[in-house]
Motif scaffolding. Structure first.
Motif, PDB file in Angstrom:
ATOM      1  N   GLY A  76       0.800  -1.221   0.000  1.00 26.85           N
ATOM      2  CA  GLY A  76       0.000   0.000   0.000  1.00 26.85           C
ATOM      3  C   GLY A  76       0.833   1.271   0.000  1.00 26.85           C
ATOM      4  N   TYR A  77       2.079   1.170  -0.476  1.00 20.11           N
ATOM      5  CA  TYR A  77       2.960   2.332  -0.503  1.00 20.11           C
ATOM      6  C   TYR A  77       3.043   2.913  -1.899  1.00 20.11           C
ATOM      7  N   LYS A  78       3.160   4.209  -1.953  1.00 25.09           N
ATOM      8  CA  LYS A  78       3.474   4.908  -3.190  1.00 25.09           C
ATOM      9  C   LYS A  78       5.001   4.937  -3.301  1.00 25.09           C
ATOM     10  N   PRO A  79       5.541   5.115  -4.508  1.00 25.13           N
ATOM     11  CA  PRO A  79       7.002   5.131  -4.640  1.00 25.13           C
ATOM     12  C   PRO A  79       7.710   6.117  -3.706  1.00 25.13           C
ATOM     13  N   GLN A  80       7.108   7.274  -3.427  1.00 21.58           N
ATOM     14  CA  GLN A  80       7.731   8.248  -2.534  1.00 21.58           C
ATOM     15  C   GLN A  80       7.879   7.685  -1.118  1.00 21.58           C
ATOM     16  N   ARG A  81       6.942   6.866  -0.689  1.00 24.26           N
ATOM     17  CA  ARG A  81       6.957   6.305   0.665  1.00 24.26           C
ATOM     18  C   ARG A  81       8.115   5.328   0.851  1.00 24.26           C
ATOM     19  N   TRP A  82       8.482   4.621  -0.180  1.00 31.23           N
ATOM     20  CA  TRP A  82       9.577   3.658  -0.073  1.00 31.23           C
ATOM     21  C   TRP A  82      10.872   4.353   0.314  1.00 31.23           C
ATOM     22  N   ARG A  83      11.067   5.602  -0.136  1.00 29.29           N
ATOM     23  CA  ARG A  83      12.297   6.325   0.206  1.00 29.29           C
ATOM     24  C   ARG A  83      12.411   6.524   1.715  1.00 29.29           C
TER      25      ARG A  83
END
Length: 50
Positions: free
Chosen positions: A35-42
């Motif tokens: 449920g993460y957007k790519p920005q959240r992975w950072r």
């Protein structure tokens, strides 16, 4: 078909992390599973490396 294309389309989530614990790549299945957007992975690096 390239390896990147295969990774993008598999149903399993794939997360690639470098030796410092930074998430450097996720495929769409991983994004959807967690449920993460790519920005959240950072921001996830601190949670992995403690």
């Amino acid at each position: 078909m390239s390896l990147k294309a295969v990774i993008q389309h598999v149903i399993d989530g794939i997360i690639i992390i470098d030796k410092t614990g930074e998430v450097i790549y996720t495929n769409p299945a991983a994004d959807e599973s967690f449920g993460y957007k790519p920005q959240r992975w950072r921001l996830f690096r601190n949670e992995i490396s403690g």
